[in-house]
Design a protein around this motif. Structure first.
Motif, short mmCIF file in Angstrom:
data_model
loop_
_atom_site.label_atom_id
_atom_site.label_comp_id
_atom_site.label_asym_id
_atom_site.label_seq_id
_atom_site.Cartn_x
_atom_site.Cartn_y
_atom_site.Cartn_z
N TYR A 38 0.73 -1.38 0.33
CA TYR A 38 0.02 0.14 0.08
C TYR A 38 0.84 1.09 0.01
O TYR A 38 0.57 2.10 -0.91
CB TYR A 38 -1.01 -0.11 0.98
CG TYR A 38 -1.86 1.34 1.46
CD1 TYR A 38 -3.05 1.36 0.54
CD2 TYR A 38 -1.37 2.43 1.84
CE1 TYR A 38 -3.76 2.59 0.79
CE2 TYR A 38 -1.99 3.54 1.95
CZ TYR A 38 -3.35 3.54 1.26
OH TYR A 38 -4.08 4.73 1.51
N ALA A 39 1.85 1.46 0.77
CA ALA A 39 2.76 2.57 0.75
C ALA A 39 3.66 2.79 -0.44
O ALA A 39 3.61 3.78 -0.96
CB ALA A 39 3.56 2.46 2.28
N ASP A 49 -2.56 7.61 5.13
CA ASP A 49 -3.57 6.84 6.13
C ASP A 49 -5.19 6.84 5.59
O ASP A 49 -6.06 6.52 6.20
CB ASP A 49 -4.07 7.87 7.47
CG ASP A 49 -4.21 9.25 6.82
OD1 ASP A 49 -4.52 9.45 5.46
OD2 ASP A 49 -4.68 10.21 7.43
N GLY A 50 -5.04 6.55 4.12
CA GLY A 50 -6.19 6.21 3.48
C GLY A 50 -7.04 7.62 3.43
O GLY A 50 -8.37 7.48 3.16
N PRO A 59 -11.67 9.88 1.86
CA PRO A 59 -11.22 8.81 2.66
C PRO A 59 -11.75 7.34 2.07
O PRO A 59 -12.83 7.26 1.53
CB PRO A 59 -11.77 8.83 3.97
CG PRO A 59 -12.09 10.41 4.10
CD PRO A 59 -12.29 10.81 2.79
N ILE A 60 -10.83 6.51 2.05
CA ILE A 60 -11.16 5.06 1.37
C ILE A 60 -11.51 4.11 2.47
O ILE A 60 -12.00 2.86 1.99
CB ILE A 60 -10.09 4.65 0.50
CG1 ILE A 60 -8.71 4.46 1.24
CG2 ILE A 60 -9.99 5.53 -0.63
CD1 ILE A 60 -7.55 3.73 0.36
N ALA A 102 -6.52 -6.81 2.36
CA ALA A 102 -6.27 -7.24 3.63
C ALA A 102 -5.78 -6.09 4.58
O ALA A 102 -6.52 -5.77 5.58
CB ALA A 102 -5.61 -8.56 3.97
N TYR A 103 -4.90 -5.21 4.04
CA TYR A 103 -4.50 -4.30 4.73
C TYR A 103 -5.62 -3.47 4.94
O TYR A 103 -5.76 -2.56 6.02
CB TYR A 103 -3.16 -3.94 4.26
CG TYR A 103 -2.64 -2.40 4.85
CD1 TYR A 103 -2.32 -2.41 6.33
CD2 TYR A 103 -2.69 -1.19 4.06
CE1 TYR A 103 -2.01 -1.08 6.90
CE2 TYR A 103 -2.41 -0.01 4.76
CZ TYR A 103 -1.75 0.14 5.95
OH TYR A 103 -1.35 0.96 6.65
N MET A 104 -6.15 -3.00 3.94
CA MET A 104 -7.33 -1.86 3.93
C MET A 104 -8.45 -2.31 4.78
O MET A 104 -8.98 -1.60 5.72
CB MET A 104 -7.85 -1.89 2.45
CG MET A 104 -6.88 -1.06 1.55
SD MET A 104 -7.52 -0.93 -0.15
CE MET A 104 -9.00 0.04 0.12
N LEU A 105 -8.81 -3.60 4.96
CA LEU A 105 -10.00 -4.14 5.59
C LEU A 105 -9.45 -4.13 7.13
O LEU A 105 -10.52 -3.86 7.96
CB LEU A 105 -10.40 -5.49 4.98
CG LEU A 105 -11.13 -5.40 3.84
CD1 LEU A 105 -11.23 -6.70 3.27
CD2 LEU A 105 -11.97 -4.71 3.76
#
Length: 128
Positions: A38-39, A49-50, A59-60, A102-105
């Protein structure tokens, strides 16, 4: 490729040490890899930070965000297959996209930090 293979255990160790220090569950290797990916591939547009990216100010993840429109992790994956990364959706492998999702969730609170996400379970992972 060898550097990537050697880096994966190191990422897992760092994630474990960080989570132990904060009392939070350890990040699964998949989520730790998703954080790194993601980074590298998403933060430029969506922000670290999305929330405040240069290319996408909305924001996501988190309350009242766009991520809920996908209903489940499979819908989010399918969108990412077609649209992300914006400059070349074919640049990342399916495995890499699952890690980012997975990281987003985890950040959205839809899965635990130590969870692993795959196509078989994705339709059952609700996003609200």
């Amino acid at each position: 490729m060898r550097v990537m293979i050697l880096a994966m255990p190191a990422l897992a160790v760092l994630a474990l040490a960080a989570s132990a220090a904060t009392g939070q569950p350890a990040l699964s290797p998949q989520v730790a890899e998703g954080q790194r990916l993601y980074a590298e591939n998403c933060a430029a547009c969506h922000g670290d930070d999305g929330r405040r990216g240069a290319g996408f100010q909305t924001p996501i993840w988190g309350e009242r965000t766009q991520i809920a429109k996908f209903n489940n992790a499979l819908g989010l994956f399918e969108y990412n297959q077609m649209m992300m990364p914006f400059d070349d959706p074919t640049r990342l492998t399916d495995e890499q996209k699952w890690a980012i999702i997975a990281y987003m969730l985890v950040n959205h609170g839809a899965i635990a930090p130590d969870a692993t996400l795959d196509a078989g379970a994705a339709a059952t992972v609700r996003i609200q």
